[in-house]
Motif scaffolding. Sequence first.
Motif, PDB file in Angstrom:
ATOM      1  N   UNK A  13      29.459  39.184  50.899  1.00 37.86           N
ATOM      2  CA  UNK A  13      28.023  39.420  50.843  1.00 37.86           C
ATOM      3  C   UNK A  13      27.531  39.374  52.281  1.00 37.86           C
ATOM      4  N   UNK A  14      26.846  40.432  52.711  1.00 39.95           N
ATOM      5  CA  UNK A  14      26.384  40.502  54.084  1.00 39.95           C
ATOM      6  C   UNK A  14      25.031  39.815  54.237  1.00 39.95           C
ATOM      7  N   UNK A  15      24.650  39.590  55.451  1.00 41.67           N
ATOM      8  CA  UNK A  15      23.330  39.003  55.722  1.00 41.67           C
ATOM      9  C   UNK A  15      22.206  39.915  55.271  1.00 41.67           C
ATOM     10  N   UNK A  16      22.493  41.201  55.223  1.00 45.98           N
ATOM     11  CA  UNK A  16      21.479  42.169  54.792  1.00 45.98           C
ATOM     12  C   UNK A  16      21.290  42.145  53.277  1.00 45.98           C
ATOM     13  N   UNK A  17      22.110  41.367  52.583  1.00 47.10           N
ATOM     14  CA  UNK A  17      21.953  41.237  51.145  1.00 47.10           C
ATOM     15  C   UNK A  17      22.753  42.234  50.333  1.00 47.10           C
ATOM     16  N   UNK A  18      23.768  42.809  50.926  1.00 44.36           N
ATOM     17  CA  UNK A  18      24.632  43.735  50.205  1.00 44.36           C
ATOM     18  C   UNK A  18      25.952  43.051  49.885  1.00 44.36           C
ATOM     19  N   UNK A  19      26.391  43.193  48.645  1.00 47.58           N
ATOM     20  CA  UNK A  19      27.672  42.619  48.234  1.00 47.58           C
ATOM     21  C   UNK A  19      28.691  43.735  48.104  1.00 47.58           C
ATOM     22  N   UNK A  20      29.943  43.378  48.288  1.00 44.95           N
ATOM     23  CA  UNK A  20      31.035  44.338  48.210  1.00 44.95           C
ATOM     24  C   UNK A  20      32.186  43.664  47.471  1.00 44.95           C
ATOM     25  N   UNK A  21      32.682  44.317  46.420  1.00 43.36           N
ATOM     26  CA  UNK A  21      33.863  43.843  45.701  1.00 43.36           C
ATOM     27  C   UNK A  21      34.851  45.002  45.678  1.00 43.36           C
ATOM     28  N   UNK A  22      36.044  44.772  46.216  1.00 44.45           N
ATOM     29  CA  UNK A  22      37.088  45.798  46.240  1.00 44.45           C
ATOM     30  C   UNK A  22      38.273  45.318  45.416  1.00 44.45           C
ATOM     31  N   UNK A  23      38.784  46.213  44.569  1.00 45.09           N
ATOM     32  CA  UNK A  23      39.906  45.889  43.695  1.00 45.09           C
ATOM     33  C   UNK A  23      41.104  46.738  44.071  1.00 45.09           C
ATOM     34  N   UNK A  24      42.299  46.154  43.946  1.00 53.70           N
ATOM     35  CA  UNK A  24      43.522  46.906  44.219  1.00 53.70           C
ATOM     36  C   UNK A  24      44.626  46.397  43.306  1.00 53.70           C
ATOM     37  N   UNK A  25      45.403  47.327  42.757  1.00 51.45           N
ATOM     38  CA  UNK A  25      46.514  46.982  41.878  1.00 51.45           C
ATOM     39  C   UNK A  25      46.203  47.342  40.440  1.00 51.45           C
ATOM     40  N   UNK A  26      46.810  46.593  39.520  1.00 49.73           N
ATOM     41  CA  UNK A  26      46.638  46.859  38.090  1.00 49.73           C
ATOM     42  C   UNK A  26      45.551  45.967  37.504  1.00 49.73           C
ATOM     43  N   UNK A  27      44.524  46.592  36.981  1.00 42.54           N
ATOM     44  CA  UNK A  27      43.400  45.884  36.370  1.00 42.54           C
ATOM     45  C   UNK A  27      43.638  45.831  34.867  1.00 42.54           C
ATOM     46  N   UNK A  28      43.995  44.638  34.380  1.00 38.10           N
ATOM     47  CA  UNK A  28      44.321  44.485  32.959  1.00 38.10           C
ATOM     48  C   UNK A  28      43.862  43.116  32.465  1.00 38.10           C
ATOM     49  N   UNK A  29      44.330  42.726  31.298  1.00 34.90           N
ATOM     50  CA  UNK A  29      43.869  41.465  30.690  1.00 34.90           C
ATOM     51  C   UNK A  29      44.215  40.234  31.529  1.00 34.90           C
ATOM     52  N   UNK A  30      45.249  40.324  32.346  1.00 35.07           N
ATOM     53  CA  UNK A  30      45.602  39.162  33.169  1.00 35.07           C
ATOM     54  C   UNK A  30      44.807  39.094  34.466  1.00 35.07           C
ATOM     55  N   UNK A  31      44.307  40.231  34.934  1.00 27.08           N
ATOM     56  CA  UNK A  31      43.586  40.247  36.209  1.00 27.08           C
ATOM     57  C   UNK A  31      42.069  40.368  36.056  1.00 27.08           C
ATOM     58  N   UNK A  32      41.601  40.741  34.872  1.00 25.56           N
ATOM     59  CA  UNK A  32      40.155  40.892  34.640  1.00 25.56           C
ATOM     60  C   UNK A  32      39.362  39.623  34.975  1.00 25.56           C
ATOM     61  N   UNK A  33      39.878  38.419  34.650  1.00 27.44           N
ATOM     62  CA  UNK A  33      39.105  37.218  35.002  1.00 27.44           C
ATOM     63  C   UNK A  33      38.844  37.080  36.499  1.00 27.44           C
ATOM     64  N   UNK A  34      39.730  37.574  37.334  1.00 27.85           N
ATOM     65  CA  UNK A  34      39.524  37.510  38.787  1.00 27.85           C
ATOM     66  C   UNK A  34      38.326  38.367  39.200  1.00 27.85           C
ATOM     67  N   UNK A  35      38.156  39.484  38.513  1.00 29.43           N
ATOM     68  CA  UNK A  35      37.021  40.362  38.806  1.00 29.43           C
ATOM     69  C   UNK A  35      35.727  39.661  38.393  1.00 29.43           C
ATOM     70  N   UNK A  36      35.723  39.077  37.195  1.00 28.52           N
ATOM     71  CA  UNK A  36      34.532  38.342  36.729  1.00 28.52           C
ATOM     72  C   UNK A  36      34.134  37.260  37.732  1.00 28.52           C
ATOM     73  N   UNK A  37      35.122  36.500  38.209  1.00 28.36           N
ATOM     74  CA  UNK A  37      34.845  35.422  39.155  1.00 28.36           C
ATOM     75  C   UNK A  37      34.284  35.957  40.469  1.00 28.36           C
ATOM     76  N   UNK A  38      34.863  37.036  40.974  1.00 28.47           N
ATOM     77  CA  UNK A  38      34.393  37.607  42.242  1.00 28.47           C
ATOM     78  C   UNK A  38      32.971  38.142  42.117  1.00 28.47           C
ATOM     79  N   UNK A  39      32.693  38.835  41.024  1.00 31.87           N
ATOM     80  CA  UNK A  39      31.347  39.379  40.812  1.00 31.87           C
ATOM     81  C   UNK A  39      30.342  38.237  40.646  1.00 31.87           C
ATOM     82  N   UNK A  40      30.705  37.229  39.869  1.00 31.55           N
ATOM     83  CA  UNK A  40      29.804  36.084  39.670  1.00 31.55           C
ATOM     84  C   UNK A  40      29.502  35.381  40.992  1.00 31.55           C
TER      85      UNK A  40
END
Length: 119
Positions: A13-40
């Motif tokens: 999250x930048x000082x200007x108030x912009x957030x950035x989430x980048x994903x790489x690899x296989x997005x599936x049932x085992x990795x989805x919780x990591x995305x939820x945590x990063x977005x939260x």
Amino acid sequence: MNAPPPFTVSRAVTRAGDAHVALAGELDHTTAPQVREAVAACMAERPKSLRLELSGVEFCDCSGLGVLLETRLCVLLAGADLVVAGIGTQLARLISLIGAGDILAEGYVRADSILARSE
């Protein structure tokens, strides 16, 4: 047979108030919780926008698609704008198969345009 590369999530999250989430690899049932945590974690800082970079996603299953749709809803309901970038061929096909092309598409979505429709 080679093992798939590890799944990675980077966020900022930048000082200007912009957030950035980048994903790489296989997005599936085992990795989805990591995305939820990063977005939260990003949304806890109340950014004015969130950029979701998907160009590194090599595979996505229905759990992964679900977390992307959750991310969209979370960001827009928080009043932040959403920018989706880098949807690859496999993910685009999955989105098309469920008829969500108008919901999760590359580009910029202003939170106020979504909120205005719900009133």
